[in-house]
Scaffold this active site. Structure first.
Site, PDB file in Angstrom:
ATOM      1  N   ASP A   1     -46.996   5.751  22.481  1.00  0.00           N
ATOM      2  CA  ASP A   1     -46.814   4.483  21.870  1.00  0.00           C
ATOM      3  C   ASP A   1     -45.378   4.033  22.474  1.00  0.00           C
ATOM      4  O   ASP A   1     -44.618   4.479  21.515  1.00  0.00           O
ATOM      5  CB  ASP A   1     -47.097   4.393  20.439  1.00  0.00           C
ATOM      6  CG  ASP A   1     -46.879   2.994  19.852  1.00  0.00           C
ATOM      7  OD1 ASP A   1     -47.481   1.934  20.235  1.00  0.00           O
ATOM      8  OD2 ASP A   1     -46.060   2.788  19.042  1.00  0.00           O
ATOM      9  N   ILE A   2     -45.345   3.764  23.167  1.00  0.00           N
ATOM     10  CA  ILE A   2     -43.828   3.256  23.952  1.00  0.00           C
ATOM     11  C   ILE A   2     -43.905   1.775  24.148  1.00  0.00           C
ATOM     12  O   ILE A   2     -44.469   1.337  25.091  1.00  0.00           O
ATOM     13  CB  ILE A   2     -43.474   4.247  25.144  1.00  0.00           C
ATOM     14  CG1 ILE A   2     -43.377   5.765  25.075  1.00  0.00           C
ATOM     15  CG2 ILE A   2     -42.095   3.568  25.742  1.00  0.00           C
ATOM     16  CD1 ILE A   2     -43.180   6.284  26.087  1.00  0.00           C
ATOM     17  N   GLU A   3     -42.829   1.083  23.425  1.00  0.00           N
ATOM     18  CA  GLU A   3     -43.142  -0.439  23.189  1.00  0.00           C
ATOM     19  C   GLU A   3     -41.388  -0.832  23.872  1.00  0.00           C
ATOM     20  O   GLU A   3     -41.042  -2.124  23.663  1.00  0.00           O
ATOM     21  CB  GLU A   3     -43.507  -0.850  22.261  1.00  0.00           C
ATOM     22  CG  GLU A   3     -44.884  -0.332  21.875  1.00  0.00           C
ATOM     23  CD  GLU A   3     -45.212  -1.067  20.520  1.00  0.00           C
ATOM     24  OE1 GLU A   3     -44.833  -2.243  20.044  1.00  0.00           O
ATOM     25  OE2 GLU A   3     -46.267  -0.454  19.659  1.00  0.00           O
ATOM     26  N   GLN A   4     -40.932  -0.171  24.659  1.00  0.00           N
ATOM     27  CA  GLN A   4     -39.581  -0.271  25.057  1.00  0.00           C
ATOM     28  C   GLN A   4     -39.490  -1.253  26.303  1.00  0.00           C
ATOM     29  O   GLN A   4     -40.302  -1.195  27.169  1.00  0.00           O
ATOM     30  CB  GLN A   4     -38.804   0.986  25.257  1.00  0.00           C
ATOM     31  CG  GLN A   4     -38.704   1.774  24.170  1.00  0.00           C
ATOM     32  CD  GLN A   4     -38.317   3.410  24.236  1.00  0.00           C
ATOM     33  OE1 GLN A   4     -37.431   3.629  25.094  1.00  0.00           O
ATOM     34  NE2 GLN A   4     -38.968   4.210  23.819  1.00  0.00           N
TER      35      GLN A   4
END
Length: 368
Positions: free
Chosen positions: A127-130
């Site tokens: 879960d990487i939302e950068q």
């Protein structure tokens, strides 16, 4: 060369966990077989996120195939999920500037694999939302991270699952330019976060649905047009809504909201606050308007007045709006459905709450 103290922390944590596991004995389950990885692949995925506490005891386990643990690790949850044939997976988050270094990637992946083994888990949800610039080193490094993570987990934990969370649309939402086709090919499937769809509001600054029907489906159409198989896409739906303070509310229920910029957009859903479905259900019947249905967005909302005399507008999803989207999942052959997050419902013994909760779980598969 000695590692900096911060870099040593994850390794020290793993050593501590290994020590605790050895001191406590092996498998924490009453039946040692429950500590084995789940190997079967379901025909239809129901992928849920759990953020802690013990509400999982009341989930509809007849449907669940994967639990992504985003709260504190609970061995009792792991044992119970395995007894129902459901996978339990880690949360994976990491700073993108760090993963440009292949050595760092390898170390991060090794730590996650070891943690999964220690906790008898079945994979990882990344879960990487950068923000990522299309021409940046992070663009390629992120795809490499997913590919290398998948290869390592599949090699070391039989039957393991690696998934990646993506925005509701591939059109660089929130300045996230990812190699979506590359990432989809590098992992087992994508969990599409079909919510927070007002994170960037480019038109009028007004309250709107968290996951409008047509907009939600347009995102899947775009993913599929890119060449991503529907079988690689799991639809994520929200079990929460947004409560907005209205600066002005018109006769036809248009709620003007404060301008809160986000990643280049002049307005966003940050003007509101997230509210779980269980609290929405406690408030809607005593609201000024009662539950209303917006035909354009295919979503419910209601208005209420707070003690200070300000009008609020709350947009949310209910069994009716979720069933419409779930029907698309079935009709177009998506991999499955899931939600953020399973803890949002009222699992008390209250009769009305039990009916509401059962209806929300039932909306995941309205064709049954």
């Amino acid at each position: 060369m000695e590692l900096p103290a911060v870099s040593r922390l994850p390794q020290l944590l793993l050593l501590l966990l290994m020590t605790l596991r050895l001191s406590a004995g092996d498998c924490p389950c009453s039946d040692a077989a429950l500590c084995r990885p789940i190997r079967q692949r379901p025909d239809f995925e129901v992928f849920i996120f759990d953020v802690g506490q013990k509400t999982w005891k009341s989930y509809d386990w007849s449907q669940i195939t994967t639990v992504a643990v985003f709260g504190k690790y609970d061995p009792e949850l792991m044992c119970y999920a395995h007894s129902k044939g459901a996978r339990v997976v880690l949360k994976g988050d990491v700073s993108l500037k760090d993963i440009i270094d292949p050595t760092f990637r390898a170390s991060w992946i090794a730590q996650k694999v070891n943690l999964a083994k220690i906790q008898y888990m079945d994979g990882i949800n990344i879960d990487i939302e950068q923000e990522v610039n299309c021409s940046s080193p992070e663009y390629e490094a992120l795809t490499a991270l997913v590919r290398e993570t998948t290869e390592r987990f599949h090699r070391e934990i039989e039957g393991s699952q690696v998934t990646f969370d993506v925005a509701w649309s591939p059109k660089n939402i929130d300045k996230r330019c990812y190699n979506y086709t590359g990432i989809a090919g590098a992992c087992d499937f994508l969990f599409v976060m079909s919510y927070d769809e007002q994170s960037q509001i480019w038109s009028e600054c007004i309250a709107a649905a968290n996951a409008p029907y047509n907009q939600t489906l347009a995102g899947y159409i775009d993913y599929i047009k890119m060449g991503i198989s529907p079988n690689k896409l799991v639809m994520g739906i929200p079990w929460y809504g947004y409560d907005y303070i209205c600066l002005n509310i018109s006769e036809d229920d248009i709620c003007t909201i404060a301008k809160v910029p986000f990643r280049g957009a002049p307005c966003s859903d940050a003007a509101g606050r997230q509210v779980p479905y269980k609290l929405i259900m406690k408030q809607v019947n005593s609201s000024v308007s009662g539950s209303q249905w917006d035909e354009d967005q295919q979503a419910p909302y209601y208005n209420y007045k707070d003690p200070a005399g300000r009008f609020h507008q709350v947009w949310y999803d209910n069994p009716q709006s979720i069933s419409l989207k779930a029907a698309y999942v079935k009709n177009y052959g998506l991999r499955g459905i899931g939600m953020w997050n399973a803890n949002c419902l009222d699992y008390s013994e209250d009769t009305l709450a039990r009916e509401q909760t059962k209806a929300m779980w039932g909306a995941l598969k309205p064709w049954l």
